[in-house]
Motif scaffolding. Structure first.
Motif, PDB file in Angstrom:
ATOM      1  N   LEU A 194       0.829  -1.210   0.000  1.00  0.00           N
ATOM      2  CA  LEU A 194       0.000   0.000   0.000  1.00  0.00           C
ATOM      3  C   LEU A 194       0.864   1.261   0.000  1.00  0.00           C
ATOM      4  O   LEU A 194       0.545   2.244  -0.672  1.00  0.00           O
ATOM      5  N   MET A 195       1.959   1.228   0.748  1.00  0.00           N
ATOM      6  CA  MET A 195       2.858   2.374   0.773  1.00  0.00           C
ATOM      7  C   MET A 195       3.491   2.584  -0.605  1.00  0.00           C
ATOM      8  O   MET A 195       3.552   3.711  -1.108  1.00  0.00           O
ATOM      9  N   ALA A 196       3.936   1.507  -1.223  1.00  0.00           N
ATOM     10  CA  ALA A 196       4.524   1.611  -2.557  1.00  0.00           C
ATOM     11  C   ALA A 196       3.480   2.058  -3.576  1.00  0.00           C
ATOM     12  O   ALA A 196       3.782   2.841  -4.485  1.00  0.00           O
ATOM     13  N   LEU A 197       2.255   1.595  -3.409  1.00  0.00           N
ATOM     14  CA  LEU A 197       1.184   1.966  -4.330  1.00  0.00           C
ATOM     15  C   LEU A 197       0.906   3.468  -4.286  1.00  0.00           C
ATOM     16  O   LEU A 197       0.657   4.084  -5.326  1.00  0.00           O
ATOM     17  N   THR A 198       0.988   4.066  -3.103  1.00  0.00           N
ATOM     18  CA  THR A 198       0.759   5.512  -3.024  1.00  0.00           C
ATOM     19  C   THR A 198       1.829   6.277  -3.798  1.00  0.00           C
ATOM     20  O   THR A 198       1.521   7.250  -4.491  1.00  0.00           O
ATOM     21  N   PHE A 199       3.075   5.832  -3.708  1.00  0.00           N
ATOM     22  CA  PHE A 199       4.134   6.510  -4.461  1.00  0.00           C
ATOM     23  C   PHE A 199       4.000   6.264  -5.958  1.00  0.00           C
ATOM     24  O   PHE A 199       4.225   7.164  -6.768  1.00  0.00           O
ATOM     25  N   VAL A 200       3.623   5.059  -6.342  1.00  0.00           N
ATOM     26  CA  VAL A 200       3.452   4.753  -7.766  1.00  0.00           C
ATOM     27  C   VAL A 200       2.298   5.565  -8.350  1.00  0.00           C
ATOM     28  O   VAL A 200       2.403   6.098  -9.462  1.00  0.00           O
ATOM     29  N   LEU A 201       1.213   5.687  -7.600  1.00  0.00           N
ATOM     30  CA  LEU A 201       0.084   6.480  -8.093  1.00  0.00           C
ATOM     31  C   LEU A 201       0.446   7.960  -8.207  1.00  0.00           C
ATOM     32  O   LEU A 201       0.006   8.637  -9.139  1.00  0.00           O
ATOM     33  N   GLN A 202       1.245   8.449  -7.280  1.00  0.00           N
ATOM     34  CA  GLN A 202       1.703   9.835  -7.404  1.00  0.00           C
ATOM     35  C   GLN A 202       2.553  10.003  -8.659  1.00  0.00           C
ATOM     36  O   GLN A 202       2.424  10.997  -9.381  1.00  0.00           O
ATOM     37  N   GLY A 203       3.422   9.039  -8.906  1.00  0.00           N
ATOM     38  CA  GLY A 203       4.237   9.090 -10.122  1.00  0.00           C
ATOM     39  C   GLY A 203       3.388   9.022 -11.376  1.00  0.00           C
ATOM     40  O   GLY A 203       3.654   9.721 -12.363  1.00  0.00           O
ATOM     41  N   ALA A 204       2.348   8.196 -11.344  1.00  0.00           N
ATOM     42  CA  ALA A 204       1.449   8.112 -12.501  1.00  0.00           C
ATOM     43  C   ALA A 204       0.730   9.436 -12.724  1.00  0.00           C
ATOM     44  O   ALA A 204       0.578   9.882 -13.869  1.00  0.00           O
ATOM     45  N   MET A 205       0.305  10.073 -11.646  1.00  0.00           N
ATOM     46  CA  MET A 205      -0.357  11.377 -11.780  1.00  0.00           C
ATOM     47  C   MET A 205       0.601  12.421 -12.347  1.00  0.00           C
ATOM     48  O   MET A 205       0.203  13.265 -13.152  1.00  0.00           O
ATOM     49  N   ILE A 206       1.847  12.351 -11.939  1.00  0.00           N
ATOM     50  CA  ILE A 206       2.841  13.284 -12.485  1.00  0.00           C
ATOM     51  C   ILE A 206       2.993  13.065 -13.984  1.00  0.00           C
ATOM     52  O   ILE A 206       3.016  14.015 -14.768  1.00  0.00           O
ATOM     53  N   LEU A 207       3.085  11.807 -14.389  1.00  0.00           N
ATOM     54  CA  LEU A 207       3.238  11.516 -15.821  1.00  0.00           C
ATOM     55  C   LEU A 207       2.002  11.916 -16.617  1.00  0.00           C
ATOM     56  O   LEU A 207       2.117  12.445 -17.724  1.00  0.00           O
ATOM     57  N   VAL A 208       0.832  11.676 -16.074  1.00  0.00           N
ATOM     58  CA  VAL A 208      -0.399  12.001 -16.793  1.00  0.00           C
ATOM     59  C   VAL A 208      -0.569  13.510 -16.924  1.00  0.00           C
ATOM     60  O   VAL A 208      -0.944  14.011 -17.984  1.00  0.00           O
ATOM     61  N   THR A 209      -0.296  14.232 -15.857  1.00  0.00           N
ATOM     62  CA  THR A 209      -0.556  15.670 -15.884  1.00  0.00           C
ATOM     63  C   THR A 209       0.549  16.472 -16.561  1.00  0.00           C
ATOM     64  O   THR A 209       0.263  17.482 -17.203  1.00  0.00           O
ATOM     65  N   THR A 210       1.804  16.051 -16.420  1.00  0.00           N
ATOM     66  CA  THR A 210       2.889  16.859 -16.994  1.00  0.00           C
ATOM     67  C   THR A 210       3.523  16.238 -18.221  1.00  0.00           C
ATOM     68  O   THR A 210       4.102  16.955 -19.030  1.00  0.00           O
ATOM     69  N   GLN A 211       3.457  14.930 -18.330  1.00  0.00           N
ATOM     70  CA  GLN A 211       4.073  14.187 -19.429  1.00  0.00           C
ATOM     71  C   GLN A 211       5.573  14.470 -19.537  1.00  0.00           C
ATOM     72  O   GLN A 211       6.120  14.562 -20.631  1.00  0.00           O
ATOM     73  N   ARG A 212       6.207  14.621 -18.373  1.00  0.00           N
ATOM     74  CA  ARG A 212       7.652  14.854 -18.338  1.00  0.00           C
ATOM     75  C   ARG A 212       8.279  13.859 -17.376  1.00  0.00           C
ATOM     76  O   ARG A 212       7.969  13.843 -16.187  1.00  0.00           O
ATOM     77  N   ILE A 213       9.164  13.043 -17.874  1.00  0.00           N
ATOM     78  CA  ILE A 213       9.802  12.003 -17.073  1.00  0.00           C
ATOM     79  C   ILE A 213      10.779  12.597 -16.054  1.00  0.00           C
ATOM     80  O   ILE A 213      11.049  11.990 -15.021  1.00  0.00           O
ATOM     81  N   GLY A 214      11.262  13.792 -16.311  1.00  0.00           N
ATOM     82  CA  GLY A 214      12.198  14.433 -15.388  1.00  0.00           C
ATOM     83  C   GLY A 214      11.605  14.651 -14.013  1.00  0.00           C
ATOM     84  O   GLY A 214      12.316  14.610 -13.005  1.00  0.00           O
ATOM     85  N   TYR A 215      10.301  14.886 -13.963  1.00  0.00           N
ATOM     86  CA  TYR A 215       9.653  15.078 -12.669  1.00  0.00           C
ATOM     87  C   TYR A 215       9.652  13.794 -11.849  1.00  0.00           C
ATOM     88  O   TYR A 215       9.641  13.839 -10.627  1.00  0.00           O
ATOM     89  N   ILE A 216       9.663  12.656 -12.508  1.00  0.00           N
ATOM     90  CA  ILE A 216       9.733  11.376 -11.793  1.00  0.00           C
ATOM     91  C   ILE A 216      11.084  11.254 -11.093  1.00  0.00           C
ATOM     92  O   ILE A 216      11.172  10.773  -9.963  1.00  0.00           O
ATOM     93  N   TYR A 217      12.143  11.713 -11.752  1.00  0.00           N
ATOM     94  CA  TYR A 217      13.460  11.683 -11.111  1.00  0.00           C
ATOM     95  C   TYR A 217      13.487  12.582  -9.879  1.00  0.00           C
ATOM     96  O   TYR A 217      14.071  12.228  -8.856  1.00  0.00           O
ATOM     97  N   TRP A 218      12.855  13.746  -9.987  1.00  0.00           N
ATOM     98  CA  TRP A 218      12.786  14.630  -8.824  1.00  0.00           C
ATOM     99  C   TRP A 218      11.953  14.002  -7.719  1.00  0.00           C
ATOM    100  O   TRP A 218      12.239  14.178  -6.533  1.00  0.00           O
ATOM    101  N   MET A 219      10.941  13.243  -8.088  1.00  0.00           N
ATOM    102  CA  MET A 219      10.146  12.545  -7.084  1.00  0.00           C
ATOM    103  C   MET A 219      10.987  11.485  -6.376  1.00  0.00           C
ATOM    104  O   MET A 219      10.875  11.302  -5.158  1.00  0.00           O
ATOM    105  N   LEU A 220      11.831  10.800  -7.113  1.00  0.00           N
ATOM    106  CA  LEU A 220      12.716   9.809  -6.496  1.00  0.00           C
ATOM    107  C   LEU A 220      13.699  10.474  -5.533  1.00  0.00           C
ATOM    108  O   LEU A 220      13.981   9.943  -4.456  1.00  0.00           O
ATOM    109  N   ILE A 221      14.210  11.637  -5.913  1.00  0.00           N
ATOM    110  CA  ILE A 221      15.095  12.380  -5.008  1.00  0.00           C
ATOM    111  C   ILE A 221      14.325  12.785  -3.754  1.00  0.00           C
ATOM    112  O   ILE A 221      14.836  12.684  -2.633  1.00  0.00           O
ATOM    113  N   TYR A 222      13.086  13.214  -3.939  1.00  0.00           N
ATOM    114  CA  TYR A 222      12.244  13.572  -2.793  1.00  0.00           C
ATOM    115  C   TYR A 222      12.036  12.367  -1.877  1.00  0.00           C
ATOM    116  O   TYR A 222      12.137  12.480  -0.653  1.00  0.00           O
TER     117      TYR A 222
END
Length: 170
Positions: free
Chosen positions: A69-97
């Motif tokens: 469930l914890m991993a699912l929350t992060f994956v869903l946040q990443g999916a929302m980032i990809l859907v709304t911005t369509q920029r993979i760079g934001y996923i890297y910043w999310m990983l740093i976060y």
């Protein structure tokens, strides 16, 4: 960071004492302030609990569902980032976060709480210009408090039944 944490908790505790906050029950500002206060206080322990789950799973304990469930929350946040911005760079910043969560949400608050009254570090603005070498605000730059109207919320509403802001007098 120490001043931020101290003032955040102090201000939230002070806001809990204010009677004139708007809203009722779970939609009230009292409820939101209480939830914010609990979140600030509980945050370090939640990071410790996440580490406990990871370590327990490594030792074979059956804690897969909370980790999933914890991993699912992060994956869903990443999916929302990809859907709304369509920029993979934001996923890297999310990983740093995600990697920085233990530092900002565990180590820094614990260090700040541990050194709550230690004023030897972080002295950024002296409060008495006579004691400091340089005054940051001159007498000409001080804020004039006299023109600011001080009213309780209910008094302001009584004076403005339509809820319109007061018009400037010319």
């Amino acid at each position: 960071r120490r001043r931020w944490i101290n003032s955040t908790i102090h201000n939230l505790l002070e806001l809990l004492l204010v009677r004139d906050l708007c809203g009722t029950f779970c939609c009230s500002m009292h409820f939101l302030v209480l939830m914010d206060l609990l979140g600030n206080v509980i945050l370090p322990s939640s990071v410790v609990f996440c580490y406990y789950l990871i370590v327990a799973r490594c030792f074979g304990e059956p804690v897969a569902l909370p980790l999933l469930l914890m991993a699912l929350t992060f994956v869903l946040q990443g999916a929302m980032i990809l859907v709304t911005t369509q920029r993979i760079g934001y996923i890297y910043w999310m990983l740093i976060y995600i990697l920085a969560i233990p530092v900002w949400n565990l180590l820094m608050p614990l260090y700040a709480f541990w050194r709550f009254d230690d004023f030897s570090w972080g002295r950024t603005r002296p409060s008495d210009p006579a004691l400091s070498k340089a005054a940051f605000i001159t007498d000409d730059e001080r804020l004039a408090l006299e023109p600011i109207p001080l009213k309780r919320w209910r008094d302001w509403v009584r004076g403005n039944p339509a809820g319109l802001p007061p018009q400037p007098q010319s």
